[in-house]
Design a protein around this motif. Structure first.
Motif, PDB file in Angstrom:
ATOM      1  N   GLN A 120       0.832  -1.202   0.000  1.00 22.18           N
ATOM      2  CA  GLN A 120       0.000   0.000   0.000  1.00 22.18           C
ATOM      3  C   GLN A 120       0.865   1.249   0.000  1.00 22.18           C
ATOM      4  O   GLN A 120       1.768   1.395   0.834  1.00 22.18           O
ATOM      5  CB  GLN A 120      -0.931   0.012   1.209  1.00 22.18           C
TER       6      GLN A 120
ATOM      7  N   GLU B 289      -2.841  -3.136  -2.509  1.00 22.05           N
ATOM      8  CA  GLU B 289      -2.697  -3.829  -3.789  1.00 22.05           C
ATOM      9  C   GLU B 289      -2.177  -5.248  -3.579  1.00 22.05           C
ATOM     10  O   GLU B 289      -1.188  -5.450  -2.854  1.00 22.05           O
ATOM     11  CB  GLU B 289      -1.714  -3.035  -4.656  1.00 22.05           C
TER      12      GLU B 289
ATOM     13  N   TYR C 208      -7.276 -11.581  -4.724  1.00 22.69           N
ATOM     14  CA  TYR C 208      -7.008 -10.156  -4.829  1.00 22.69           C
ATOM     15  C   TYR C 208      -7.775  -9.321  -3.799  1.00 22.69           C
ATOM     16  O   TYR C 208      -7.468  -8.159  -3.600  1.00 22.69           O
ATOM     17  CB  TYR C 208      -7.404  -9.646  -6.217  1.00 22.69           C
TER      18      TYR C 208
END
Length: 123
Positions: free
Chosen positions: A39, A46, A105
């Protein structure tokens, strides 16, 4: 309950390497899917990579070839080897744990998070 503690961050020059570690504690820690996220301030966290309990790996496309995730279940530790680092890799890196191999994700799918370790890549 699983506790995660990251280490290994620091300052490195562009082109250099770092290896991050994530030590997990808890009786069933070795059975979890482990992920690495990063991040940047002001941006969303991410996904970087994930590894199953038996070593299956998955990477976001931009990290393939430069980053390698691995785990040592005997030590309850997950690693992220980062090579050819770029200034845009500068971020806080987090490890996380989840129970199943799906929606890798998605941060909300992870049950446990570490406190993060700062990686700074200078140009």
């Amino acid at each position: 309950q699983v506790q995660l503690v990251e280490s290994g961050g620091g300052l490195v020059q562009a082109g250099g390497s770092l290896r991050l570690s994530c030590a997990a504690s808890g009786r069933t820690a070795s059975s979890y899917v482990m992920g690495w996220f990063r991040q940047i301030p002001g941006k969303e966290r991410e996904f970087v990579a994930a590894i199953s309990w038996n070593g299956i790996t998955y990477y976001t496309d931009s990290m393939k070839g430069r980053f390698t995730i691995s785990r040592d279940n005997a030590k309850n530790t997950v690693y992220l080897q980062m090579n050819s680092l770029k200034p845009e890799d500068t971020a806080v890196y987090y490890c996380a744990a989840k129970r199943n191999w799906s929606r890798l994700y998605h941060t909300e799918e992870y049950d446990y998070w570490g406190q993060g370790t700062q990686v700074t890549v200078s140009s």
